[in-house]
Design a protein around this motif. Structure first.
Motif, PDB file in Angstrom:
ATOM      1  N   MET A 174       1.035   7.335   7.618  1.00 16.77           N
ATOM      2  CA  MET A 174       1.007   8.090   6.348  1.00 16.77           C
ATOM      3  C   MET A 174       0.746   9.572   6.609  1.00 16.77           C
ATOM      4  SD  MET A 174      -0.528   5.906   3.213  1.00 16.77           S
ATOM      5  CE  MET A 174      -2.130   5.656   3.862  1.00 16.77           C
TER       6      MET A 174
ATOM      7  N   ALA B  60      -2.502   4.273   8.617  1.00 16.74           N
ATOM      8  CA  ALA B  60      -3.072   5.579   8.231  1.00 16.74           C
ATOM      9  C   ALA B  60      -2.389   6.698   9.006  1.00 16.74           C
ATOM     10  CB  ALA B  60      -4.578   5.596   8.487  1.00 16.74           C
TER      11      ALA B  60
ATOM     12  N   LYS C 148       6.542  16.098   5.596  1.00 18.49           N
ATOM     13  CA  LYS C 148       6.887  16.583   4.263  1.00 18.49           C
ATOM     14  C   LYS C 148       6.535  18.078   4.140  1.00 18.49           C
ATOM     15  CE  LYS C 148       5.978  15.022  -0.371  1.00 18.49           C
ATOM     16  NZ  LYS C 148       5.059  14.185  -1.121  1.00 18.49           N
TER      17      LYS C 148
ATOM     18  N   GLN D 147       3.139  12.778   5.826  1.00 12.25           N
ATOM     19  CA  GLN D 147       2.692  13.919   5.015  1.00 12.25           C
ATOM     20  C   GLN D 147       2.980  15.250   5.741  1.00 12.25           C
ATOM     21  OE1 GLN D 147      -1.278  13.220   3.876  1.00 12.25           O
ATOM     22  NE2 GLN D 147      -1.373  14.961   2.519  1.00 12.25           N
TER      23      GLN D 147
ATOM     24  N   VAL E  52       0.843  -1.221   0.000  1.00 17.34           N
ATOM     25  CA  VAL E  52       0.000   0.000   0.000  1.00 17.34           C
ATOM     26  C   VAL E  52       0.864   1.250   0.000  1.00 17.34           C
ATOM     27  CG1 VAL E  52      -1.546   1.373   1.459  1.00 17.34           C
ATOM     28  CG2 VAL E  52      -2.024  -1.042   1.069  1.00 17.34           C
ATOM     29  N   SER E  53       0.499   2.239  -0.839  1.00 14.37           N
ATOM     30  CA  SER E  53       1.318   3.467  -0.846  1.00 14.37           C
ATOM     31  C   SER E  53       0.485   4.742  -0.638  1.00 14.37           C
ATOM     32  CB  SER E  53       2.095   3.571  -2.162  1.00 14.37           C
ATOM     33  OG  SER E  53       1.177   3.592  -3.225  1.00 14.37           O
ATOM     34  N   ASP E  54      -0.834   4.648  -0.652  1.00 15.88           N
ATOM     35  CA  ASP E  54      -1.613   5.874  -0.365  1.00 15.88           C
ATOM     36  C   ASP E  54      -2.945   5.532   0.293  1.00 15.88           C
ATOM     37  OD1 ASP E  54      -3.420   5.116  -2.338  1.00 15.88           O
ATOM     38  OD2 ASP E  54      -2.390   6.273  -3.902  1.00 15.88           O
ATOM     39  N   ASN E  55      -3.684   6.554   0.645  1.00 14.79           N
ATOM     40  CA  ASN E  55      -4.941   6.370   1.385  1.00 14.79           C
ATOM     41  C   ASN E  55      -5.986   5.588   0.588  1.00 14.79           C
ATOM     42  OD1 ASN E  55      -4.541   7.526   3.903  1.00 14.79           O
ATOM     43  ND2 ASN E  55      -4.705   9.590   3.048  1.00 14.79           N
ATOM     44  N   ASP E  56      -6.033   5.804  -0.728  1.00  8.13           N
ATOM     45  CA  ASP E  56      -7.034   5.098  -1.550  1.00  8.13           C
ATOM     46  C   ASP E  56      -6.776   3.595  -1.500  1.00  8.13           C
ATOM     47  OD1 ASP E  56      -8.274   7.355  -2.200  1.00  8.13           O
ATOM     48  OD2 ASP E  56      -7.412   7.553  -4.226  1.00  8.13           O
ATOM     49  N   GLU E  57      -5.505   3.246  -1.644  1.00  6.74           N
ATOM     50  CA  GLU E  57      -5.166   1.822  -1.633  1.00  6.74           C
ATOM     51  C   GLU E  57      -5.466   1.208  -0.260  1.00  6.74           C
ATOM     52  OE1 GLU E  57      -1.593   2.193  -4.905  1.00  6.74           O
ATOM     53  OE2 GLU E  57      -1.132   1.277  -2.971  1.00  6.74           O
ATOM     54  N   LEU E  58      -5.209   1.976   0.772  1.00  8.75           N
ATOM     55  CA  LEU E  58      -5.464   1.474   2.126  1.00  8.75           C
ATOM     56  C   LEU E  58      -6.962   1.215   2.319  1.00  8.75           C
ATOM     57  CD1 LEU E  58      -3.980   0.881   4.828  1.00  8.75           C
ATOM     58  CD2 LEU E  58      -4.698   3.155   5.576  1.00  8.75           C
ATOM     59  N   GLU E  59      -7.774   2.128   1.824  1.00  5.53           N
ATOM     60  CA  GLU E  59      -9.224   1.971   1.960  1.00  5.53           C
ATOM     61  C   GLU E  59      -9.699   0.731   1.179  1.00  5.53           C
ATOM     62  OE1 GLU E  59     -11.363   2.947   3.861  1.00  5.53           O
ATOM     63  OE2 GLU E  59     -13.292   2.643   2.863  1.00  5.53           O
TER      64      GLU E  59
END
Ligand code: FA5
Length: 347
Positions: free
Chosen positions: A79, A76, A86, A83, A19-26
């Motif tokens: 991540m 989550a 960053k 962010q 998983v690399s972002d929130n969409d994939e996690l969901e």
């Protein structure tokens, strides 16, 4: 059956690692914990099991469910932290010292004269008070000796609010409050000296020197033996410090119910040099600084012993002073928000 739970755990761990972002996690959460997800499907098997197996499988599948849920949450959080880091890193790289391409702002001409006058009066021991804009009828009128039905009320065509209060028509509306707040000076104390600027509102016909929203600056000095000489001294200092040059003024009797005697101090129009122009309504003079000795009734209503104390008050037309100081021919420029016009004044 327990092997199937282990398989699910492994499949989840492998998928989470990708998983690399929130969409994939969901998507992953739905695939395992959603209504039709793998864990939910497995739980449906419980009803087909005997008691012993149901107990054991039920326990393990619930543990897996909790583990997957907390793994998703902490991923989550991680991540989100990454962010934020960053963004902080980017902000660190921003150089605040690089000159902006945005045009610079400037102070409004009324603010400039207001600050200058406050400076002058503070250096002479005055304190600055801030008068509120919504006032009671009592403070605006009765407390300054203008009872109901007094003709002086007609000179200040008033904006009333639906609750019976009003937009103050003059800074004198704060006199009573200030007298009650500070009281008369005690024995051995210097006189009470207060300056209170404020925005005033009157239902006026607007022209080159009348606005319905304008600024005044009120001043008051109360003590034992305060006289007209004190008043004239402070008016002279005020004008000479603001204009930094000789200006022609005239003092004439003026009627205000809250002063006795009262004066009108007019300034010779600096736009036309007294010749007559629309700014001074062709009279050559502009009403600028009405003043006088505070009426004993006003002192009394402010809780001050009028047999022992006297005082002066003035109600400078601050907007008009700004016009004269910067030679602004039309008062409407000042409320216009026209930056091109307003930006030219620097001190
Ligand atoms: C008063 O408002 C008195 N409260 C002043 C006062 C205070 C007298 C203390 C004695 C002692 P007047 O209505 O004249 O007075 O207004 C004072 C000044 O406000 C005027 O001289 C003028 O410079 C300014 N002014 C009044 N109406 C307007 C307006 N519509 N637009 C711009 N300036 C105004």
């Amino acid at each position: 059956m327990l092997e199937s739970i282990e398989k699910l755990r492994k499949a989840f761990d492998e998928a989470l690692a990708k998983v690399s972002d929130n969409d994939e996690l969901e998507k992953l959460r739905v695939a395992f914990l959603g209504k039709k997800g793998a864990v939910t499907d497995s739980m449906k098997e419980l009803k087909n099991m005997d008691n012993e197996a149901r107990k054991e499988f039920g326990k393990e599948i619930n543990v897996l469910k909790d583990n997957i849920d907390s793994a998703i949450r902490s991923f989550a959080d991680k991540m989100m932290n990454a962010q934020i880091e960053k963004q902080i890193e980017q902000a660190r790289k921003f150089d605040f010292t690089v000159p902006s391409s945005q045009p610079e702002g400037s102070l409004h001409p009324i603010t400039l004269v207001q600050r200058r006058i406050e400076e002058i009066f503070k250096s002479m021991g005055f304190i600055i008070e801030d008068g509120i804009e919504i006032q009671t009828e009592y403070n605006n009128f009765e407390a300054v000796n203008i009872p109901k039905n007094h003709p002086a009320r007609d000179m200040q065509d008033t904006y009333y609010l639906s609750n019976g209060q009003l937009l103050k028509t003059h800074t004198s509306a704060a006199q009573n409050y200030i007298m009650r707040k500070y009281g008369a000076p005690k024995k051995g104390e210097p006189p009470l000296k207060v300056l209170f600027p404020g925005r005033c509102f009157r239902n006026e016909n607007i022209d080159a020197c009348h606005e319905n929203t304008f600024w005044q600056m009120e001043g008051m000095m109360i003590g034992e033996d305060i006289s007209i000489s004190n008043l004239i001294y402070f008016m002279k200092v005020l004008l000479s410090e603001v204009f930094e040059r000789d200006v022609k003024v005239r003092l004439r009797p003026g009627f205000f119910p809250f002063v006795e005697p009262g004066f009108e101090l007019d300034i010779n129009c600096l736009i036309c040099g007294g010749e007559g122009c629309p700014t001074c309504k062709n009279s050559g003079w502009l009403e600028l600084l009405p003043c006088g000795m505070i009426h004993p009734n006003v002192l009394k209503m402010g809780g001050i012993d009028h047999d022992k104390y006297t005082g002066f008050a003035f109600g400078l037309g601050l907007t008009r002073l700004a016009m004269m100081k910067y030679e602004i021919t039309d008062i409407r420029v000042l409320n216009s928000g026209n930056l091109k016009a307003l930006k030219q004044f620097v001190s």
